[in-house]
Design a protein around this motif. Structure first.
Motif, PDB file in Angstrom:
ATOM      1  N   VAL A 184       0.847  -1.190   0.000  1.00  0.00           N
ATOM      2  CA  VAL A 184       0.000   0.000   0.000  1.00  0.00           C
ATOM      3  C   VAL A 184       0.880   1.237   0.000  1.00  0.00           C
ATOM      4  O   VAL A 184       1.836   1.335   0.796  1.00  0.00           O
ATOM      5  N   TRP A 185       0.587   2.134  -0.900  1.00  0.00           N
ATOM      6  CA  TRP A 185       1.236   3.460  -0.926  1.00  0.00           C
ATOM      7  C   TRP A 185       0.220   4.483  -0.458  1.00  0.00           C
ATOM      8  O   TRP A 185      -0.962   4.415  -0.818  1.00  0.00           O
ATOM      9  N   ALA A 186       0.665   5.424   0.354  1.00  0.00           N
ATOM     10  CA  ALA A 186      -0.228   6.493   0.805  1.00  0.00           C
ATOM     11  C   ALA A 186       0.496   7.822   0.745  1.00  0.00           C
ATOM     12  O   ALA A 186       1.708   7.900   0.996  1.00  0.00           O
ATOM     13  N   GLU A 187      -0.257   8.845   0.400  1.00  0.00           N
ATOM     14  CA  GLU A 187       0.256  10.217   0.391  1.00  0.00           C
ATOM     15  C   GLU A 187      -0.709  11.089   1.174  1.00  0.00           C
ATOM     16  O   GLU A 187      -1.921  11.042   0.951  1.00  0.00           O
ATOM     17  N   ASP A 188      -0.180  11.862   2.112  1.00  0.00           N
ATOM     18  CA  ASP A 188      -1.009  12.750   2.917  1.00  0.00           C
ATOM     19  C   ASP A 188      -0.268  14.065   3.119  1.00  0.00           C
ATOM     20  O   ASP A 188       0.650  14.163   3.934  1.00  0.00           O
ATOM     21  N   LEU A 189      -0.682  15.083   2.359  1.00  0.00           N
ATOM     22  CA  LEU A 189      -0.066  16.409   2.466  1.00  0.00           C
ATOM     23  C   LEU A 189      -0.838  17.310   3.429  1.00  0.00           C
ATOM     24  O   LEU A 189      -0.461  18.466   3.634  1.00  0.00           O
ATOM     25  N   THR A 190      -1.917  16.799   3.980  1.00  0.00           N
ATOM     26  CA  THR A 190      -2.711  17.438   5.039  1.00  0.00           C
ATOM     27  C   THR A 190      -3.064  18.861   4.639  1.00  0.00           C
ATOM     28  O   THR A 190      -3.679  19.078   3.607  1.00  0.00           O
ATOM     29  N   ASP A 191      -2.689  19.872   5.431  1.00  0.00           N
ATOM     30  CA  ASP A 191      -3.134  21.236   5.195  1.00  0.00           C
ATOM     31  C   ASP A 191      -2.358  21.956   4.104  1.00  0.00           C
ATOM     32  O   ASP A 191      -2.571  23.154   3.885  1.00  0.00           O
ATOM     33  N   ALA A 192      -1.494  21.258   3.381  1.00  0.00           N
ATOM     34  CA  ALA A 192      -0.816  21.868   2.239  1.00  0.00           C
ATOM     35  C   ALA A 192      -1.687  21.843   0.993  1.00  0.00           C
ATOM     36  O   ALA A 192      -1.325  22.425  -0.031  1.00  0.00           O
ATOM     37  N   THR A 193      -2.830  21.143   1.058  1.00  0.00           N
ATOM     38  CA  THR A 193      -3.735  21.050  -0.082  1.00  0.00           C
ATOM     39  C   THR A 193      -5.119  21.525   0.336  1.00  0.00           C
ATOM     40  O   THR A 193      -5.298  22.028   1.439  1.00  0.00           O
ATOM     41  N   GLY A 194      -6.095  21.310  -0.548  1.00  0.00           N
ATOM     42  CA  GLY A 194      -7.478  21.636  -0.223  1.00  0.00           C
ATOM     43  C   GLY A 194      -8.280  20.437   0.211  1.00  0.00           C
ATOM     44  O   GLY A 194      -9.506  20.490   0.238  1.00  0.00           O
ATOM     45  N   GLN A 195      -7.611  19.332   0.589  1.00  0.00           N
ATOM     46  CA  GLN A 195      -8.328  18.110   0.941  1.00  0.00           C
ATOM     47  C   GLN A 195      -9.066  18.264   2.267  1.00  0.00           C
ATOM     48  O   GLN A 195      -8.651  19.029   3.139  1.00  0.00           O
ATOM     49  N   PRO A 196     -10.172  17.550   2.461  1.00  0.00           N
ATOM     50  CA  PRO A 196     -10.848  17.557   3.764  1.00  0.00           C
ATOM     51  C   PRO A 196      -9.943  16.960   4.846  1.00  0.00           C
ATOM     52  O   PRO A 196      -9.439  15.844   4.702  1.00  0.00           O
ATOM     53  N   ILE A 197      -9.727  17.714   5.920  1.00  0.00           N
ATOM     54  CA  ILE A 197      -8.784  17.304   6.963  1.00  0.00           C
ATOM     55  C   ILE A 197      -9.342  17.435   8.367  1.00  0.00           C
ATOM     56  O   ILE A 197      -8.716  16.980   9.330  1.00  0.00           O
ATOM     57  N   GLY A 198     -10.501  18.063   8.539  1.00  0.00           N
ATOM     58  CA  GLY A 198     -11.017  18.259   9.895  1.00  0.00           C
ATOM     59  C   GLY A 198     -10.088  19.141  10.701  1.00  0.00           C
ATOM     60  O   GLY A 198      -9.673  20.221  10.263  1.00  0.00           O
ATOM     61  N   LYS A 199      -9.715  18.691  11.908  1.00  0.00           N
ATOM     62  CA  LYS A 199      -8.833  19.463  12.778  1.00  0.00           C
ATOM     63  C   LYS A 199      -7.354  19.116  12.571  1.00  0.00           C
ATOM     64  O   LYS A 199      -6.501  19.613  13.303  1.00  0.00           O
ATOM     65  N   GLN A 200      -7.028  18.257  11.618  1.00  0.00           N
ATOM     66  CA  GLN A 200      -5.648  17.819  11.447  1.00  0.00           C
ATOM     67  C   GLN A 200      -4.779  18.928  10.847  1.00  0.00           C
ATOM     68  O   GLN A 200      -5.187  19.637   9.930  1.00  0.00           O
ATOM     69  N   ARG A 201      -3.575  19.017  11.343  1.00  0.00           N
ATOM     70  CA  ARG A 201      -2.555  19.885  10.770  1.00  0.00           C
ATOM     71  C   ARG A 201      -1.213  19.160  10.840  1.00  0.00           C
ATOM     72  O   ARG A 201      -0.997  18.322  11.706  1.00  0.00           O
ATOM     73  N   ARG A 202      -0.318  19.489   9.919  1.00  0.00           N
ATOM     74  CA  ARG A 202       1.001  18.843   9.972  1.00  0.00           C
ATOM     75  C   ARG A 202       1.737  19.207  11.249  1.00  0.00           C
ATOM     76  O   ARG A 202       2.486  18.397  11.798  1.00  0.00           O
ATOM     77  N   THR A 203       1.526  20.432  11.704  1.00  0.00           N
ATOM     78  CA  THR A 203       2.120  20.861  12.968  1.00  0.00           C
ATOM     79  C   THR A 203       1.024  21.432  13.847  1.00  0.00           C
ATOM     80  O   THR A 203       0.327  22.366  13.454  1.00  0.00           O
ATOM     81  N   SER A 204       0.820  20.847  15.020  1.00  0.00           N
ATOM     82  CA  SER A 204      -0.201  21.349  15.934  1.00  0.00           C
ATOM     83  C   SER A 204       0.099  22.788  16.311  1.00  0.00           C
ATOM     84  O   SER A 204       1.258  23.171  16.512  1.00  0.00           O
ATOM     85  N   ASP A 205      -0.951  23.602  16.421  1.00  0.00           N
ATOM     86  CA  ASP A 205      -0.762  25.008  16.798  1.00  0.00           C
ATOM     87  C   ASP A 205      -0.909  25.227  18.296  1.00  0.00           C
ATOM     88  O   ASP A 205      -0.937  26.358  18.750  1.00  0.00           O
ATOM     89  N   HIS A 206      -0.991  24.134  19.080  1.00  0.00           N
ATOM     90  CA  HIS A 206      -1.207  24.194  20.529  1.00  0.00           C
ATOM     91  C   HIS A 206      -2.552  24.840  20.861  1.00  0.00           C
ATOM     92  O   HIS A 206      -2.803  25.173  22.022  1.00  0.00           O
ATOM     93  N   GLY A 207      -3.407  25.018  19.854  1.00  0.00           N
ATOM     94  CA  GLY A 207      -4.712  25.623  20.074  1.00  0.00           C
ATOM     95  C   GLY A 207      -5.818  24.693  19.638  1.00  0.00           C
ATOM     96  O   GLY A 207      -5.938  23.583  20.140  1.00  0.00           O
ATOM     97  N   ILE A 208      -6.606  25.130  18.630  1.00  0.00           N
ATOM     98  CA  ILE A 208      -7.782  24.351  18.249  1.00  0.00           C
ATOM     99  C   ILE A 208      -7.498  23.377  17.109  1.00  0.00           C
ATOM    100  O   ILE A 208      -8.412  22.684  16.661  1.00  0.00           O
ATOM    101  N   PHE A 209      -6.252  23.296  16.619  1.00  0.00           N
ATOM    102  CA  PHE A 209      -5.887  22.330  15.590  1.00  0.00           C
ATOM    103  C   PHE A 209      -4.833  21.385  16.140  1.00  0.00           C
ATOM    104  O   PHE A 209      -4.044  21.752  17.003  1.00  0.00           O
TER     105      PHE A 209
END
Length: 830
Positions: A184-209
């Protein structure tokens, strides 16, 4: 490639053939080995997780078969390079525990990679008899975000979407009876794209993400099926008829028949029907029992597929009979009804994150725990906040009895880029399709606080399309339509949803929609040694558990007032657990510490559900008030501050001057320290009242200017004002404004009338005798505490918003003037 999703339950199947199956990867040696990482916080279930028990439960409880095998466990792992060929026949250098996302401690990787490889082998049990015509399906619960799958070097699937599952028929890629290679290959660019991500961020902001979750994060498993087999079920209860509408969707067509048998909790046959597959069948239920949070009654369902009279496939499922809709209360306001009865939805905001598994709960017991605590605390609902859970989460919501408001995972907080909008809508409709059978889900929520929203009309269209796809549930087009990046109310859907911290919010229903408080609360408490970052915050921090509990109870008591005065049908408290830097949970993030007195929490929650019924008895009717257009106080301001209607002569403060005005003289104020103090509260803010004045602004810019107000304990009880933020006239409470449609001109006289109508729960603004704006303001006001003043306001305990202009002919009334009276007052010039 076969792309679909599934539904349907037999409890017995959930224990079959799961443990100890994970085969070593082809050519693997004793090293490297999987090692559990060290999460910043451990849950009560962290230590239970290991290679032989990684979520072994049957993953698809609404469509079960006896023959299946779990592929969770230790896989090979490696970072993938851009455009790298699949590592067919090659050992990978690391070990990962599937299905925990790679950033999690439980995965053993505990870092982010944009692209990654997974590899393992599996064998197909001889008893599955694939040579006799059976097919082998691989099921992936979820892979975040783009995925490709190879079996024995043959690519068999591609999939895009981090929150929905996919299945693939791999039969033709199998080789012999020995080990089969799965990559299985997977790619996840998270908040670098326009994909649905919910509260996920590559780097937590120590706040609401929060920390993102990449790769495989739900169970991977396989099962044999016949060539003609049941692919999915569509089930819709009809409470009034006491029936279940069922469509048995199949792979392979022809003269296929479906037989359905419903069984009660005691195993008794309570209904059956036989008919053509791929068409809607009506299954009658004898002496039907309805599902509700207090009585979450579920029926078992046996589904058999017959080809020319021979049974070729059988699955187990279950269902509940319930109906969600809208009903008018005794107060005439639209309210949410379950099974035809008004039922207040008392919920928490449930983010679904874990300190050890991130997106993935460590165990099924952990997954169940959060929902069990909802029930223990007296809640009857839960908002699954911009995340989609594994199927077993909804199974437990069905079993325990919780109504679920299901959010669509948001893209980033700004507008979704045009290239990603179709993908967002596709994933939204797939979410609805995959979850159409869960009894617990009562509402769909496409947007939250404008995150990702690009156009108000598009939001309305999307809500309408979701409603067309599933007309049996409520559609909340936009949770927090009053907040943040919102483009405003589209008017679509079944729900008006406001957010207010600490709240509660108090929107009012309209002629077609119910109103809810979509988020409120957020009271926090620090618990040493149980915080993700060692610190954190909330909307309001409290010093200890007793204070936190008291704040919660007081806040929830206001929910009853909002329900009975304004007509809200649901309230959603933030939140069930702390999450990373957010410390506003009932429980710490590790689920180790309960922060409040749970008996008091339960008592107030159950009281809300009992009393928030909208029976109309809690809204007092105001007295008739003083007749006529003079009012209870009248200040012509013709060279004096005499009260021509009462005995509250006013005082000039700051030495303002009398000048020629609209009618005779008025008072010119300098916008900095001058105003008129009447010396008393002239209106009873606990009832209806009206304030009227002529005003000419010397400037109309971004500064607030108050024409008439009445001092409260901290803020003015009301403001008849020029709103600098909107650059329009307004009749306001703090944070609530009935606004005129256009900006006024400086140097021109205007007649302003502000009306408080406590029965309708409105503030209304009239400009020059005509209705200019109105807004819901249904929460009852406290009795007056301060003076009525002309030319300034009070906010945050401070004198503010001084008028820069001239005021004339000020009236105060102890009732809500009618539109005709307001027109008459304007035309009189007084």
């Amino acid at each position: 490639m076969l792309k679909r999703r599934r539904r349907a339950l037999t409890v017995a199947a959930a224990t079959l053939l799961t443990a100890g199956f994970i085969a070593p990867a082809q050519g693997a040696s004793a090293a490297p080995a999987w090692h559990k990482g060290n999460p910043p916080l451990s849950t009560p279930w962290t230590a239970e997780v290991g290679p032989n028990n990684a979520l072994p439960e049957y993953p698809r409880p609404q469509m079960t078969r006896d023959a299946w095998r779990n592929l969770n466990g230790v896989w090979q792992f490696a970072k993938a390079d851009v455009d790298q060929a699949p590592p067919v026949g090659q050992d990978l250098g690391e070990r990962v525990l599937v299905p925990y996302p790679i950033e999690s401690a439980l995965s053993g990787i505990q870092r982010h990679e944009d692209r990654m490889w997974y590899r393992r082998t599996f064998t197909v049990p001889a008893a599955w008899r694939l040579a006799a015509g059976n097919r082998l399906l691989l099921h992936f619960g979820a892979v975040d975000y783009d995925a490709k799958v190879w079996v024995n070097g043959t690519q068999v699937a591609t999939h895009r979407g981090g929150y929905d599952g996919f299945d693939v028929d791999v039969t033709d890629a199998l080789r012999g009876n020995g080990p089969q290679e799965l990559i299985v290959w997977a790619e996840d660019l998270t908040d670098a794209t326009g994909q649905p991500i919910g509260k996920q961020r590559r780097t937590s902001d120590h706040g609401i993400f929060y920390q993102g979750s990449s790769g495989i994060w739900r169970t991977v498993w396989m099962e044999p099926v016949p060539a003609a087999h049941i692919a999915s079920l569509s089930m819709t209860p009809d409470v009034e008829a006491g029936t279940l509408k069922v469509t048995v969707h199949t792979v392979d067509s022809g003269d296929l028949k479906a037989k359905l048998v419903a069984r009660a909790a005691n195993g008794a046959n309570v209904g059956h029907v036989t008919g053509a597959a791929n068409t809607e069948l009506t299954l009658p239920i004898r002496n039907p029992k309805l599902w509700s949070p207090d009585h979450p009654y579920l029926y078992d369902l046996e589904v058999s597929l017959k080809d020319k009279g021979t049974t070729v496939d059988t699955v187990g499922s279950y269902f509940g009979l319930r109906e969600i809709g809208i009903k008018k209360g005794a107060d005439g306001k639209n309210r949410i009804a379950l099974n035809g009865q008004i039922l207040f939805n008392m919920a928490t905001l449930d983010q679904g994150f874990w300190p050890d598994g991130l997106n993935t709960a460590p165990t099924d017991a952990g997954l169940r725990f959060d929902l069990e605590q909802h029930k223990a605390m007296g809640f009857n609902a839960v908002r699954k906040h911009i995340k989609v859970e594994p199927d077993r989460w909804y199974y437990w919501a069905d079993k325990l009895g919780l109504m679920v408001w299901q959010d669509m995972p948001a893209s980033n907080t700004g507008p979704i880029p045009p290239a990603w909008r179709d993908q967002f809508e596709s994933e939204l409709h797939e979410m609805v399709r995959e979850h159409q059978n869960w009894t617990s889900i009562v509402a769909w929520v496409p947007f939250n606080e404008g995150w990702g929203e690009w156009d108000r009309d598009a939001t309305g269209r999307i809500a309408d399309e979701v409603k067309a796809q599933d007309p049996t549930r409520l559609v909340n087009a936009h949770s927090g339509v009053n907040c943040c990046n919102s483009h405003g109310d589209s008017g679509a859907g079944d729900v008006i949803d406001f957010h207010q911290y600490t709240g509660p919010a108090s929107p009012a229903p309209d002629d077609t929609r119910v109103a809810i408080d979509g988020e409120h609360g957020g009271f926090g408490l620090k618990v040493p040694n149980h915080m993700w970052f060692g610190d954190g915050q909330a909307y309001e921090m409290e010093p200890d558990s007793a204070t936190l509990t008291k704040k919660y109870v007081q806040n929830q008591q206001a929910v009853i007032t909002s329900a009975n005065s304004c007509g809200i049908s649901a309230a959603i408290y933030t939140q069930i657990t702390d999450v990373e830097g957010e410390l506003n949970g009932f429980f710490t993030y590790d689920r180790q510490v309960a922060k409040m007195d749970m008996t008091k929490v339960r008592n107030v929650n159950r009281r809300i559900i009992r009393e928030a019924t909208g029976d109309g008895s809690s809204v007092p009717q105001p007295p008739a008030g003083t007749p006529g257009l003079t009012g209870v106080a009248y200040y012509p301001l013709d060279g004096s501050t005499t009260d021509e209607a009462g005995d509250h002569d006013a005082t000039l403060v700051g030495d303002p001057a009398y000048v020629d005005a609209h009618t005779g003289q008025g008072v010119a104020l300098n916008g900095s320290n001058q105003y008129v103090d009447t010396g008393a509260p002239l209106v009873n803010t606990a009832s209806d009242y009206t304030a009227a004045a002529w005003v000419k602004l010397d400037k109309a810019d971004g500064a607030f200017q108050t024409v008439v107000s009445q001092d409260g304990a901290s803020n003015s009880d009301f403001f008849l004002q020029y709103s600098g933020a909107d650059q329009r006239f307004a009749m306001s409470f703090a944070g609530v404004r009935a606004l005129a449609p256009v900006k006024p001109e400086a140097g021109r006289w205007y007649h302003l009338v502000g009306v408080r109508d406590s029965v309708k729960g409105e503030l209304r603004l009239y400009v020059d005798g005509q209705l200019a704006g109105k807004v819901s303001a249904c929460m009852p006001q406290a009795a007056p505490t301060g003076h009525t003043v002309i030319g300034r306001g009070k906010f945050g305990g401070n004198a503010v918003d001084y008028l820069d202009g001239t005021v004339d002919q000020v009236h105060l009334y102890d009732r809500a003037l009618s539109p005709s009276e307001i027109t008459e007052l304007y035309q009189s010039g007084n």
